[in-house]
Design an enzyme around this catalytic site. Structure first.
Site, short mmCIF file in Angstrom:
data_model
loop_
_atom_site.label_atom_id
_atom_site.label_comp_id
_atom_site.label_asym_id
_atom_site.label_seq_id
_atom_site.Cartn_x
_atom_site.Cartn_y
_atom_site.Cartn_z
N LYS A 1 0.86 -1.18 0.00
CA LYS A 1 0.00 0.00 0.00
C LYS A 1 0.90 1.24 0.00
CE LYS A 1 -4.35 0.71 2.46
NZ LYS A 1 -4.94 0.62 3.79
C1 E4P Z 1 -8.32 1.46 3.95
O1 E4P Z 1 -7.51 0.77 3.39
C2 E4P Z 1 -8.14 2.16 5.21
O2 E4P Z 1 -7.42 1.31 6.08
C3 E4P Z 1 -9.42 2.47 5.92
O3 E4P Z 1 -10.55 2.07 5.18
C4 E4P Z 1 -9.52 3.85 6.49
O4 E4P Z 1 -10.76 4.00 7.12
P1 E4P Z 1 -11.06 5.17 8.15
O5 E4P Z 1 -11.27 6.44 7.37
O6 E4P Z 1 -12.31 4.74 8.83
O7 E4P Z 1 -9.88 5.26 9.07
#
Ligand code: E4P
Length: 218
Positions: free
Chosen positions: A85
């Protein structure tokens, strides 16, 4: 549509896998920090990969492209299912291009506009992660972004998969399905909200009450 669990907690992952609910996992540095404790990050990523047979997103924390590539290469060695990522920055897109050239899967994260999603696709991203909940948080329309990305990717036959992220409630998931997103990542709380229905519980209670009256076992 593939459903991923947005957590770094191996117990939550094993629970969801046992019920056949998920196809993979996404993590981020905040989620890792919450559960890592004394464990080395690599150890925790391996435990997650052993818990689920599907893509596991592991995020780099370097800010420069070279550092991201170096971290990405190391993370990719942990397990075949690791997806690297990277953030949707200039450096992140550069790292994405390099890692994809080495056949490493990449999830470009923190996407907040359709053109950012186009740039990620041009860098060869395997997944693009639009953060719908965080757009809603600032009075925008997160699902509108997902629809725009779907249309753009379809118009130009782009095969980067849309992974809807920052899902905060069941309706986000239903809308993502209607739009035709490829994957959605859900925190455990939303996953079980989606599974449960009060009429299912009520129906089961009534069936079992009637069965009890019969006074027999199966
Ligand atoms: C995605 O890959 C992220 O880890 C996640 O969905 C972020 O979500 P949040 O905005 O609830 O922290």
């Amino acid at each position: 549509m593939r459903i991923f669990l947005d957590t770094a907690d191996p117990e939550e992952i094993r629970r969801a896998v046992a019920a056949g609910l998920i196809d993979g996992v996404t993590t981020n540095p905040s989620l890792m920090a919450k559960v890592a404790g004394d464990r080395e990050p690599a150890e925790l990523f391996l435990e997650i990969c052993q818990a689920v047979d599907g893509p596991v997103s592991a995020e780099v924390v370097a800010l420069d492209a070279e550092g991201m590539v170096e971290q990405g290469r190391r993370l990719a060695q942990i397990h075949d299912n690791i997806v690297i990522k990277v953030p949707l920055t200039e450096a992140g897109l550069g790292a994405c291009r390099t890692l994809r050239g080495e056949d490493v899967s990449v999830n470009v994260t923190l996407c907040f506009s359709p053109i950012q999603a186009l740039f990620a696709a041009k860098a060869g991203a395997t997944f693009i992660s639009p953060f719908v909940g965080r757009i809603d948080d600032i009075a925008g329309d997160g699902m509108e972004l997902v629809g725009q990305i779907r249309q753009i990717y379809d118009n130009y036959e782009i095969d980067t998969q849309i992974l809807v992220a920052s899902i905060r409630h069941p309706q986000h998931m239903v809308q993502a399905l209607m739009i035709g997103a490829d994957c959605g990542t859900l925190p455990p709380k939303v996953l079980y909200q989606l599974l449960k229905h009060p009429l299912t519980d009520r129906g089961l209670d009534a069936f079992l009450a009637d069965w009890k009256k019969l006074g027999r076992d199966l």
